[in-house]
Motif scaffolding. Structure first.
Motif, PDB file in Angstrom:
ATOM      1  N   ASP A  45     -82.813  14.457  25.026  1.00 16.34           N
ATOM      2  CA  ASP A  45     -82.748  15.532  24.037  1.00 16.34           C
ATOM      3  C   ASP A  45     -84.051  15.499  23.249  1.00 16.34           C
ATOM      4  O   ASP A  45     -84.207  14.742  22.288  1.00 16.34           O
ATOM      5  CB  ASP A  45     -81.543  15.323  23.118  1.00 16.34           C
ATOM      6  N   TRP A  46     -85.023  16.311  23.666  1.00 17.57           N
ATOM      7  CA  TRP A  46     -86.358  16.237  23.090  1.00 17.57           C
ATOM      8  C   TRP A  46     -86.401  16.698  21.637  1.00 17.57           C
ATOM      9  O   TRP A  46     -87.390  16.437  20.934  1.00 17.57           O
ATOM     10  CB  TRP A  46     -87.337  17.038  23.937  1.00 17.57           C
ATOM     11  N   ALA A  64     -90.682  16.486  16.580  1.00 17.98           N
ATOM     12  CA  ALA A  64     -90.202  16.918  17.897  1.00 17.98           C
ATOM     13  C   ALA A  64     -90.818  18.255  18.318  1.00 17.98           C
ATOM     14  O   ALA A  64     -91.296  18.401  19.451  1.00 17.98           O
ATOM     15  CB  ALA A  64     -88.674  17.002  17.888  1.00 17.98           C
ATOM     16  N   GLN A  65     -90.809  19.219  17.424  1.00 12.65           N
ATOM     17  CA  GLN A  65     -91.351  20.524  17.788  1.00 12.65           C
ATOM     18  C   GLN A  65     -92.856  20.471  18.014  1.00 12.65           C
ATOM     19  O   GLN A  65     -93.404  21.198  18.850  1.00 12.65           O
ATOM     20  CB  GLN A  65     -91.004  21.556  16.699  1.00 12.65           C
ATOM     21  N   VAL A  73     -95.986  16.404  25.289  1.00 15.07           N
ATOM     22  CA  VAL A  73     -94.955  15.793  26.115  1.00 15.07           C
ATOM     23  C   VAL A  73     -94.791  16.555  27.422  1.00 15.07           C
ATOM     24  O   VAL A  73     -94.868  17.778  27.465  1.00 15.07           O
ATOM     25  CB  VAL A  73     -93.606  15.738  25.357  1.00 15.07           C
ATOM     26  N   ASP A  74     -94.625  15.785  28.509  1.00 15.68           N
ATOM     27  CA  ASP A  74     -94.248  16.345  29.804  1.00 15.68           C
ATOM     28  C   ASP A  74     -92.769  16.061  29.985  1.00 15.68           C
ATOM     29  O   ASP A  74     -92.372  14.935  30.287  1.00 15.68           O
ATOM     30  CB  ASP A  74     -95.065  15.684  30.918  1.00 15.68           C
ATOM     31  N   THR A  75     -91.935  17.076  29.777  1.00 12.79           N
ATOM     32  CA  THR A  75     -90.484  16.860  29.802  1.00 12.79           C
ATOM     33  C   THR A  75     -89.971  16.503  31.189  1.00 12.79           C
ATOM     34  O   THR A  75     -88.862  15.969  31.315  1.00 12.79           O
ATOM     35  CB  THR A  75     -89.753  18.114  29.292  1.00 12.79           C
ATOM     36  N   VAL A  99     -91.036   5.273  17.518  1.00 13.58           N
ATOM     37  CA  VAL A  99     -90.368   6.395  18.167  1.00 13.58           C
ATOM     38  C   VAL A  99     -88.952   6.444  17.594  1.00 13.58           C
ATOM     39  O   VAL A  99     -88.199   5.458  17.688  1.00 13.58           O
ATOM     40  CB  VAL A  99     -90.323   6.227  19.696  1.00 13.58           C
ATOM     41  N   PHE A 100     -88.576   7.594  17.022  1.00 12.85           N
ATOM     42  CA  PHE A 100     -87.318   7.668  16.273  1.00 12.85           C
ATOM     43  C   PHE A 100     -86.780   9.095  16.300  1.00 12.85           C
ATOM     44  O   PHE A 100     -87.461  10.037  16.715  1.00 12.85           O
ATOM     45  CB  PHE A 100     -87.554   7.224  14.822  1.00 12.85           C
ATOM     46  N   SER A 101     -85.551   9.250  15.808  1.00 16.23           N
ATOM     47  CA  SER A 101     -84.981  10.575  15.582  1.00 16.23           C
ATOM     48  C   SER A 101     -84.662  10.710  14.099  1.00 16.23           C
ATOM     49  O   SER A 101     -84.658   9.728  13.359  1.00 16.23           O
ATOM     50  CB  SER A 101     -83.703  10.763  16.412  1.00 16.23           C
TER      51      SER A 101
END
Length: 327
Positions: A45-46, A64-65, A73-75, A99-101
């Protein structure tokens, strides 16, 4: 209580693992390019992937955006490549990557499409702010030896570029195929044999942290020198060993005259007279005089005179011993 039964069922996801976060190994420059990968079998979930880079009193946030909209980012592969973060770091200092949310870099880690998540991920990198070191041997010797080293992240030989008079001769591992270059990446040595005459040479190479070194020098006309002129076998018995081989040891092609004298200075034989001779050329003496007479036991002097196309001349003397053994 009346015996009626209700059955409820649901397919549980087979993926119960949180997304994995992997960081590239090695050093970074003080304006780092950071590579990392976020992967999950069910998909990442990018919208829950944020990155913070911090070091030396500075920090950069990538939300993220930003990662998605700016092409960081290469999804499909999960690879994230971040640059443009300028930190005022010195060599040997550390840069931390989180790296976090969410809104806090100490919160949860990225989520997958099944809702799995773990703790935030963190990695420290050491700053390599030093460019590779390049030095050379004498520009008038052949081959010219070029020494390249990097004490931090190491030399990235795939970035090598080699120029002659501003013309790109080769780059990367393609330089291995150049006839004028012999490259030993393990030892960090390039042996370079330029064409005749002087020219400007420029070398460009990066280390694995991305630090670029540009080094240039002018080649000189190769000097005429003798490099270990000798003969073998020595001593020698013409009857048993045959002629002795005389290695002139020339550094470059030249007009060569070779004469043999006895130890008293009397002329014995001329082996070659003012003849153009290349490097690696050898001559032979069978132990006879100019008229074909066999010489006796003793030490003889082999005088070698060489003159290159520019008129520079050099002289060398080899002591040759004739030792005829009793039958």
């Amino acid at each position: 209580n009346l015996g009626n039964v209700t059955v409820f069922s649901r397919d549980l996801p087979s993926d119960c693992e949180e997304p994995s976060v992997k960081f590239a190994d090695g050093y970074v420059s003080k304006n780092p390019t950071i590579k990392l990968w976020v992967e999950d079998p069910s998909g990442v979930d990018w919208n829950t992937v944020n990155v913070r880079i911090a070091g030396c009193g500075e920090e950069c946030w990538y939300w993220a955006q930003d990662l998605i909209n700016n092409g960081y980012v290469d999804t499909l592969t999960g690879e994230i490549t971040l640059d443009g973060c300028h930190l005022d770091c010195s060599d040997g200092q550390e840069v931390e990557v989180f790296v976090f949310s969410g809104t806090s870099y100490t919160g949860t880690g990225p989520h997958d499409l099944n809702g799995n998540y773990g703790q935030y991920r963190r990695c420290s990198f050491v700053v390599d702010a030093k460019v590779p070191d390049i030095s050379i041997s004498s520009t008038s010797s052949r081959p010219i030896k070029i020494y390249i080293s990097d004490s931090r992240s190491g030399v990235d030989w795939s970035t090598l570029e080699f120029y002659e008079d501003s013309v790109l001769i080769c780059q990367g591992l393609g330089c291995m195929d150049q006839e004028a270059l012999s490259i030993d990446t393990a030892e960090g040595v390039i042996e370079y044999t330029p064409s005749a005459g002087g020219m400007e040479v420029e070398i460009r190479v990066k280390d694995f942290a991305g630090n670029l070194k540009i080094y240039s020098f002018d080649t000189e006309e190769e000097l005429l020198v003798f490099t270990d002129p000798h003969n073998y076998p020595n001593p020698f018995d013409p009857r048993k060993d045959g002629p002795t081989t005389i290695d002139l040891g020339l550094s470059k092609g030249a007009y060569v005259t070779v004469k043999i004298y006895d130890f008293a200075g009397e002329f014995v034989k001329e082996l070659q007279k003012n003849k153009w001779t290349g490097t690696g050329t050898v001559l032979y003496w069978d132990g006879t005089t100019e008229d074909g007479t066999n010489v006796g036991n003793g030490t003889y002097l082999c005088y070698i005179k060489a003159k290159d196309s520019n008129g520079a001349s050099k002289t060398a003397v080899i002591k040759i011993t004739v030792l005829k053994k009793d039958k």
